[in-house]
Design a protein around this motif. Structure first.
Motif, PDB file in Angstrom:
ATOM      1  N   LEU A  38       0.848  -1.199   0.000  1.00 22.30           N
ATOM      2  CA  LEU A  38       0.000   0.000   0.000  1.00 22.30           C
ATOM      3  C   LEU A  38       0.875   1.238   0.000  1.00 22.30           C
ATOM      4  N   ILE A  39       0.949   1.885  -1.166  1.00 29.36           N
ATOM      5  CA  ILE A  39       1.788   3.071  -1.343  1.00 29.36           C
ATOM      6  C   ILE A  39       0.866   4.282  -1.486  1.00 29.36           C
ATOM      7  N   VAL A  40       1.092   5.304  -0.681  1.00 24.80           N
ATOM      8  CA  VAL A  40       0.308   6.533  -0.776  1.00 24.80           C
ATOM      9  C   VAL A  40       1.224   7.643  -1.272  1.00 24.80           C
ATOM     10  N   ILE A  41       0.781   8.315  -2.342  1.00 29.34           N
ATOM     11  CA  ILE A  41       1.512   9.449  -2.903  1.00 29.34           C
ATOM     12  C   ILE A  41       0.788  10.726  -2.486  1.00 29.34           C
ATOM     13  N   THR A  42       1.505  11.635  -1.854  1.00 27.10           N
ATOM     14  CA  THR A  42       0.911  12.885  -1.401  1.00 27.10           C
ATOM     15  C   THR A  42       1.778  14.053  -1.834  1.00 27.10           C
ATOM     16  N   GLY A  43       1.307  15.278  -1.538  1.00 24.87           N
ATOM     17  CA  GLY A  43       2.042  16.471  -1.938  1.00 24.87           C
ATOM     18  C   GLY A  43       1.080  17.567  -2.333  1.00 24.87           C
TER      19      GLY A  43
END
Length: 250
Positions: A38-43
């Motif tokens: 489970l990879i979460v990309i934020t920014g």
């Protein structure tokens, strides 16, 4: 490939570049190898997150660089060809399909006839009652939030090797959002699929295995949730991520 949470699909990005027609690099030489489920990309908004998701799914094609899925180069495959390889994508703004019912879409996504109990379970996972929605048409009669939840259900029906969700919380009420978070946890813990989720939401970040912070087209930092999330919450990567206390991602 095994990890502490079981089998997962290895996604590798190598020197990806994607530019606007005016030459501005929205994704600027991004490289990363995902090592968990489970990879979460934020920014910050406009930082390149959604474009990166579209590159992974095959909606957009990089100017240069490579995308590998379990070691296979899928860079030149379009979204349909990637779907056949086991990649599923939920758009930030769902596509409407006039003339098709929710039942039709779920069956098409699954690639097989589904029992009523399976259809009900899929819709329940996104906070919808099957009795009310299963035979409704996927038209403009549905609200944006309803369409979003149904699209997420179609991705879940795929049981894909790699599922990409672009801001799945958008337009979803608090109760449905809670069910969605539980669904992500269930997929991570009980299936072989890998999830990539674009999100600002702290609750989604808090269940991630890995967090990638993208800003100005580059990865600002990445690593295990235990290392990255505390720094985000302290504002160590300051920018304008409104959902995170203290901001994130400089």
């Amino acid at each position: 490939m095994s990890c502490e949470r079981g089998i997962f699909t290895v996604l590798e990005l190598q020197n990806l570049i994607w530019r606007l027609p005016d030459g501005e690099a929205i994704v600027n030489d991004i490289s990363y190898k995902a090592t968990s489920k489970l990879i979460v990309i934020t920014g910050p908004n406009g930082g390149g997150k959604t474009t990166l998701a579209k590159l992974i799914a095959g909606v957009e094609t990089p100017e240069s660089g490579r995308i590998l899925l379990d070691g296979e180069d899928i860079t030149d495959l379009n979204i349909t060809e990637r779907a056949k390889k086991g990649v599923a994508y939920a758009f930030q703004q769902p596509v409407r399909f006039k003339g098709l019912t929710v039942r039709d879409l779920l069956i098409l996504a699954a690639g097989e006839r589904l029992k009523e109990t399976s259809l009900c379970d899929l819709l329940s996972k996104v906070g919808l009652c099957a009795e009310e929605y299963i035979d409704r048409e996927m038209s403009t009669a549905l609200s944006g939030g309803e369409a979003k939840r149904i699209e997420i259900a179609t991705v879940l029906a795929r049981k894909a090797k790699l599922s990409v969700f672009d801001e799945p919380e958008a337009g979803i009420d608090l109760w449905s959002f809670s069910r969605l978070v539980e669904t992500f946890e269930d997929i991570r813990n009980n299936t072989d699929g890998t999830l990539v989720v674009i999100s600002h939401q702290e609750r989604i970040l808090s269940i991630a295995d890995e967090i990638i912070v993208v800003a100005n087209g580059k990865i600002r930092t990445a690593g295990p949730r235990e290392e990255i999330l505390p720094a985000l919450l302290k504002g160590e990567y300051t920018c304008s991520c409104p959902k995170l206390s203290g901001g994130a991602c400089r």
